[in-house]
Write an enzyme that holds these catalytic residues in place. Structure first.
Site, PDB file in Angstrom:
ATOM      1  N   TYR A 167      68.868  38.129  32.924  1.00 18.71           N
ATOM      2  CA  TYR A 167      68.056  36.994  33.377  1.00 18.71           C
ATOM      3  C   TYR A 167      66.765  37.500  34.048  1.00 18.71           C
ATOM      4  CZ  TYR A 167      66.217  33.089  36.021  1.00 18.71           C
ATOM      5  OH  TYR A 167      65.350  32.146  36.549  1.00 18.71           O
ATOM      6  N   ARG A 198      58.599  36.934  30.813  1.00 21.19           N
ATOM      7  CA  ARG A 198      57.904  35.643  30.896  1.00 21.19           C
ATOM      8  C   ARG A 198      56.725  35.728  31.870  1.00 21.19           C
ATOM      9  NH1 ARG A 198      61.254  30.440  32.948  1.00 21.19           N
ATOM     10  NH2 ARG A 198      61.799  31.925  34.582  1.00 21.19           N
ATOM     11  N   TYR A 200      60.285  32.321  45.078  1.00 19.72           N
ATOM     12  CA  TYR A 200      61.575  32.932  45.412  1.00 19.72           C
ATOM     13  C   TYR A 200      61.360  34.362  45.907  1.00 19.72           C
ATOM     14  CZ  TYR A 200      64.679  29.508  42.962  1.00 19.72           C
ATOM     15  OH  TYR A 200      65.390  28.416  42.555  1.00 19.72           O
ATOM     16  N   ARG A 206      59.734  22.286  39.197  1.00 20.27           N
ATOM     17  CA  ARG A 206      61.037  21.619  39.269  1.00 20.27           C
ATOM     18  C   ARG A 206      61.111  20.426  38.330  1.00 20.27           C
ATOM     19  NH1 ARG A 206      64.420  25.343  41.141  1.00 20.27           N
ATOM     20  NH2 ARG A 206      63.647  26.271  43.060  1.00 20.27           N
ATOM     21  N   GLU A 226      74.596  23.347  35.971  1.00 18.64           N
ATOM     22  CA  GLU A 226      73.167  23.056  36.060  1.00 18.64           C
ATOM     23  C   GLU A 226      72.940  21.754  35.301  1.00 18.64           C
ATOM     24  OE1 GLU A 226      70.449  26.466  35.738  1.00 18.64           O
ATOM     25  OE2 GLU A 226      69.378  25.290  34.225  1.00 18.64           O
TER      26      GLU A 226
END
Ligand code: 3EB
Length: 315
Positions: free
Chosen positions: A133, A140, A192, A205, A309
């Protein structure tokens, strides 16, 4: 700017021959391009007996195109694009895929991403000293940095571990930016701390688009995270309640007058948790008539302790 974009989660049998982007979970990972359709198969397992297809379309007759590994379906005001390939060397692959996708979008005048979905296998396995991940986040972020995508135009996103060995990405791009929505209960993902990934995840979000049939809120994958920390590691019902509080906070932030969720997709790490999560959803949405359609899918959430999720669309 009002878009002609429409979205529906429909019974799978009803997808028929309509033009647009169709997302079907049950088939092997891949993409099928038709004259006026793009069918994406993320390579996930829907939980029986649900059989829905996600369906996106816009006004007019779309033009299909292929450019390198990218398949495109272009309407006047909306562009759908997909990239499917092997998921080895995930960091490099992700960077390559994002560069190709963004270049194809920009060339056509669709410089803004409203929504993007990302799926790949073995999300917790290690690759080059990083959890996969994190490798994905690195690739990305490197592509988005190179292409100078500002924080204020990050798309709403999903990143889920599948049971396949394919990187499957699909996206919705527009000519004008969508409005990003952040969650006051959560640190923005792009802020983060480093311990989650050397380069932060890059997504909003939620995003809001205004369409001819009213506002559309596109919800990112949302989990039991408050601030930047996971909550209730061993309690799937509590994670579900926390996740719904996050979704409620997003709705409150976007505007309570905006429509309720019309559909939700729940990714479950352990399919046997469905009954417990379903009870929490029923309790939360019992005042909403009609409540959202809910699709259940097996998937690995990016942090090991997260058991579910939820993503979806308010329309
Ligand atoms: C989170 O809030 C949970 O890396 O694109 C959700 C949605 C999550 C998108 C992504 C990650 C992503 O951090 C994980």
């Amino acid at each position: 700017m009002s878009l002609s974009l429409r979205c529906q989660l429909r019974p799978e049998a009803a997808t028929g021959l309509d033009s647009g982007l169709h997302v079907r979970l049950r088939d092997p990972a891949g993409v099928e391009a038709g004259r006026h359709t793009l069918e994406v198969h993320p390579g996930l397992h829907p939980l029986a007996p649900d059989a829905y297809a996600e369906y996106w379309a816009a006004d007019g007759i779309p033009r299909a195109a292929q450019e390198g590994g990218v398949h495109l379906l272009e309407y006047d005001d909306v562009l759908f694009a997909t990239w499917v390939g092997p998921d080895r060397n995930l960091r490099g692959r992700t960077e390559e895929a994002y560069r190709a996708l963004l270049a194809a979008c920009r060339t056509r005048g669709f410089g803004h991403l409203a929504r993007i979905w990302n799926f790949f296998g073995n999300i917790h396995a290690e690759e080059d000293g990083l959890e996969r991940y994190q490798a994905f986040c690195m690739g990305r972020a490197e592509a988005l940095e190179a292409l100078e995508i500002p924080q204020a135009s990050m798309p709403a996103a999903t990143a889920i571990g599948s049971d396949r060995d394919r990187l499957v990405i699909y996206l919705i791009a527009t000519r004008h930016p969508a409005e990003p929505i952040e969650n006051p209960r959560q640190v923005s993902a792009y802020h983060y701390p480093e311990r989650y990934s050397p380069k932060s995840p890059t997504f909003a979000r939620a995003t809001r688009l205004d369409t001819a049939s009213g506002p559309l809120i596109l919800l990112s994958g949302t989990a039991s995270i408050v601030g930047h920390e996971s909550r209730h590691p061993d309690d799937v019902a509590a994670q579900a309640r926390e996740t719904l509080s996050n979704l409620q906070a997003l709705h409150d932030t976007a505007g309570r007058e905006l429509p309720r969720p019309s559909w939700l997709r729940v990714y479950l790490r352990h399919p046997e948790d469905r009954t417990r999560v379903s009870a929490v959803l029923a309790e939360h949405y019992n005042a909403a008539h009609p409540g959202p359609i809910v699709q259940w899918v097996r998937g690995d959430i990016c942090r090991r302790e997260l058991l579910l999720e939820i993503e979806g669309v308010h329309a």
